[in-house]
Design a protein around this motif. Structure first.
Motif, PDB file in Angstrom:
ATOM      1  N   ASN A  99     -26.189 -82.551  -6.409  1.00 31.84           N
ATOM      2  CA  ASN A  99     -25.072 -81.833  -6.419  1.00 31.84           C
ATOM      3  C   ASN A  99     -25.102 -80.511  -7.050  1.00 31.84           C
ATOM      4  O   ASN A  99     -24.484 -79.504  -6.777  1.00 31.84           O
ATOM      5  N   GLU A 100     -25.939 -80.459  -8.237  1.00 40.06           N
ATOM      6  CA  GLU A 100     -26.278 -79.244  -8.916  1.00 40.06           C
ATOM      7  C   GLU A 100     -26.948 -78.085  -7.941  1.00 40.06           C
ATOM      8  O   GLU A 100     -26.521 -76.911  -8.205  1.00 40.06           O
ATOM      9  N   MET A 101     -28.037 -78.349  -7.329  1.00 42.37           N
ATOM     10  CA  MET A 101     -28.730 -77.667  -6.666  1.00 42.37           C
ATOM     11  C   MET A 101     -27.709 -77.093  -5.467  1.00 42.37           C
ATOM     12  O   MET A 101     -27.844 -75.883  -5.127  1.00 42.37           O
ATOM     13  N   ALA A 102     -26.971 -77.963  -4.844  1.00 41.26           N
ATOM     14  CA  ALA A 102     -25.868 -77.446  -3.880  1.00 41.26           C
ATOM     15  C   ALA A 102     -24.974 -76.644  -4.591  1.00 41.26           C
ATOM     16  O   ALA A 102     -24.456 -75.694  -3.704  1.00 41.26           O
ATOM     17  N   ALA A 103     -24.669 -76.666  -5.583  1.00 38.44           N
ATOM     18  CA  ALA A 103     -23.582 -75.758  -6.250  1.00 38.44           C
ATOM     19  C   ALA A 103     -24.402 -74.489  -6.591  1.00 38.44           C
ATOM     20  O   ALA A 103     -23.906 -73.240  -6.347  1.00 38.44           O
ATOM     21  N   SER A 104     -25.694 -74.449  -6.961  1.00 36.71           N
ATOM     22  CA  SER A 104     -26.409 -73.257  -7.226  1.00 36.71           C
ATOM     23  C   SER A 104     -26.771 -72.509  -5.871  1.00 36.71           C
ATOM     24  O   SER A 104     -26.324 -71.446  -5.720  1.00 36.71           O
ATOM     25  N   TYR A 105     -26.829 -73.232  -4.536  1.00 33.80           N
ATOM     26  CA  TYR A 105     -27.067 -72.874  -3.367  1.00 33.80           C
ATOM     27  C   TYR A 105     -25.687 -72.031  -2.811  1.00 33.80           C
ATOM     28  O   TYR A 105     -25.692 -71.022  -2.491  1.00 33.80           O
ATOM     29  N   SER A 106     -24.673 -72.644  -3.254  1.00 27.61           N
ATOM     30  CA  SER A 106     -23.330 -72.147  -2.889  1.00 27.61           C
ATOM     31  C   SER A 106     -23.138 -71.263  -3.497  1.00 27.61           C
ATOM     32  O   SER A 106     -22.550 -70.001  -3.079  1.00 27.61           O
ATOM     33  N   TYR A 107     -23.446 -70.865  -4.865  1.00 26.94           N
ATOM     34  CA  TYR A 107     -23.184 -69.484  -5.472  1.00 26.94           C
ATOM     35  C   TYR A 107     -24.119 -68.547  -5.150  1.00 26.94           C
ATOM     36  O   TYR A 107     -23.764 -67.229  -5.162  1.00 26.94           O
ATOM     37  N   LEU A 108     -25.147 -68.889  -4.551  1.00 30.34           N
ATOM     38  CA  LEU A 108     -26.042 -67.753  -4.295  1.00 30.34           C
ATOM     39  C   LEU A 108     -25.625 -67.267  -3.042  1.00 30.34           C
ATOM     40  O   LEU A 108     -25.602 -66.090  -2.514  1.00 30.34           O
ATOM     41  N   ALA A 109     -24.833 -68.042  -2.046  1.00 30.22           N
ATOM     42  CA  ALA A 109     -24.132 -67.600  -0.891  1.00 30.22           C
ATOM     43  C   ALA A 109     -22.887 -66.683  -1.219  1.00 30.22           C
ATOM     44  O   ALA A 109     -22.616 -65.801  -0.621  1.00 30.22           O
ATOM     45  N   MET A 110     -22.271 -67.119  -2.301  1.00 31.41           N
ATOM     46  CA  MET A 110     -21.138 -66.258  -2.698  1.00 31.41           C
ATOM     47  C   MET A 110     -21.514 -64.894  -3.151  1.00 31.41           C
ATOM     48  O   MET A 110     -21.097 -63.890  -2.777  1.00 31.41           O
ATOM     49  N   ALA A 111     -22.863 -64.803  -4.054  1.00 27.95           N
ATOM     50  CA  ALA A 111     -23.234 -63.597  -4.494  1.00 27.95           C
ATOM     51  C   ALA A 111     -23.807 -62.822  -3.224  1.00 27.95           C
ATOM     52  O   ALA A 111     -23.648 -61.680  -3.101  1.00 27.95           O
ATOM     53  N   ALA A 112     -24.413 -63.449  -2.246  1.00 28.14           N
ATOM     54  CA  ALA A 112     -24.812 -62.508  -0.763  1.00 28.14           C
ATOM     55  C   ALA A 112     -23.235 -62.141  -0.324  1.00 28.14           C
ATOM     56  O   ALA A 112     -23.560 -60.959   0.264  1.00 28.14           O
ATOM     57  N   TRP A 113     -22.469 -62.852  -0.322  1.00 28.42           N
ATOM     58  CA  TRP A 113     -21.148 -62.193   0.448  1.00 28.42           C
ATOM     59  C   TRP A 113     -20.672 -61.029  -0.499  1.00 28.42           C
ATOM     60  O   TRP A 113     -20.644 -60.001   0.206  1.00 28.42           O
ATOM     61  N   PHE A 114     -20.718 -61.046  -1.683  1.00 27.18           N
ATOM     62  CA  PHE A 114     -20.289 -59.873  -2.705  1.00 27.18           C
ATOM     63  C   PHE A 114     -21.387 -58.861  -2.452  1.00 27.18           C
ATOM     64  O   PHE A 114     -21.008 -57.677  -2.588  1.00 27.18           O
ATOM     65  N   GLU A 115     -22.767 -58.846  -2.072  1.00 30.60           N
ATOM     66  CA  GLU A 115     -23.515 -57.932  -1.887  1.00 30.60           C
ATOM     67  C   GLU A 115     -23.085 -57.195  -0.680  1.00 30.60           C
ATOM     68  O   GLU A 115     -23.591 -56.091  -0.661  1.00 30.60           O
ATOM     69  N   GLN A 116     -22.431 -57.635   0.389  1.00 31.34           N
ATOM     70  CA  GLN A 116     -22.100 -56.856   1.326  1.00 31.34           C
ATOM     71  C   GLN A 116     -20.674 -55.946   1.103  1.00 31.34           C
ATOM     72  O   GLN A 116     -20.264 -55.603   2.137  1.00 31.34           O
ATOM     73  N   THR A 117     -20.134 -56.000  -0.331  1.00 33.30           N
ATOM     74  CA  THR A 117     -18.917 -55.386  -0.557  1.00 33.30           C
ATOM     75  C   THR A 117     -19.329 -54.423  -1.605  1.00 33.30           C
ATOM     76  O   THR A 117     -20.614 -54.374  -2.146  1.00 33.30           O
ATOM     77  N   PRO A 118     -18.571 -53.411  -2.179  1.00 34.57           N
ATOM     78  CA  PRO A 118     -18.928 -52.641  -3.271  1.00 34.57           C
ATOM     79  C   PRO A 118     -18.794 -53.441  -4.353  1.00 34.57           C
ATOM     80  O   PRO A 118     -19.188 -52.652  -5.469  1.00 34.57           O
ATOM     81  N   TYR A 119     -18.375 -54.762  -4.585  1.00 41.56           N
ATOM     82  CA  TYR A 119     -18.348 -55.524  -5.809  1.00 41.56           C
ATOM     83  C   TYR A 119     -19.683 -56.020  -6.359  1.00 41.56           C
ATOM     84  O   TYR A 119     -20.084 -57.064  -6.333  1.00 41.56           O
TER      85      TYR A 119
END
Ligand code: FEO
Length: 174
Positions: A17-37
């Motif tokens: 569960n914690e690794m899935a949360a980590s992976y999910s946050y990494l996907a969120m980081a990747a989404w923000f990397e495509q924005t100015p934020y």
């Protein structure tokens, strides 16, 4: 005292569960990397690392209690979001789900009278309270900012200062 098989299984599940949360946050980081934020991207990447540290804490606990660690596959996380607000709303939902998992674990530890495990899980319950609060606070401010770019950039800068601040991210240990 050895871990009950049921508790050992649930603690193993929590690594996942914690690794899935980590992976999910990494996907969120990747989404923000495509924005100015870039600040939000850093915040999410820092949170991803923190979740990995949580998984390792459960891993080490199982090892220390002489239980077998069994790793399972991690599912594909969500990659597409509508807005910064949407990302943080998903993050809050995720944290609430993890809190419920830890609560369930605590109940099982109580049932099998494993006070040492309860101690570990109490640490996690406090950690969850803090994490829910920081995500909820940011979500509320993002909702106030709405679509105003200037306000969003102020919040982004604030979020960016978090990614280098907490000492727990510097050495990977809490
Ligand atoms: Fe380790 Fe925020 O769940």
């Amino acid at each position: 005292m050895s871990l009950s098989p049921k508790l050992a299984k649930l603690l193993n599940d929590q690594i996942n569960n914690e690794m899935a949360a980590s992976y999910s946050y990494l996907a969120m980081a990747a989404w923000f990397e495509q924005t100015p934020y870039v600040g939000f991207a850093g915040w999410m990447a820092a949170q991803s690392r923190e979740e990995t540290v949580h998984a390792l804490k459960f891993y080490q606990y199982l090892v220390d209690r002489g239980a077998k660690v069994v790793l399972e596959p991690i599912g594909k996380p969500q990659h597409d979001f509508k807005s910064p607000q949407d990302v943080f709303a998903c993050s809050l939902k995720q944290e609430e789900a993890v809190t419920a998992q830890i609560n369930d674990l605590y109940e099982v530890a109580e049932k099998v009278r494993d006070h040492a495990a309860k101690n570990l899980l109490l640490w996690f319950l406090n950690e969850q309270m803090e994490e829910e609060k920081s995500v909820r606070d940011m979500l509320e401010r993002l909702q106030l900012a709405g679509d105003d770019p200037a306000s969003l950039l102020v919040l982004d800068r604030e979020a960016g200062s978090r990614s280098t601040a907490p000492s727990s991210f510097k050495n990977g240990v809490k």
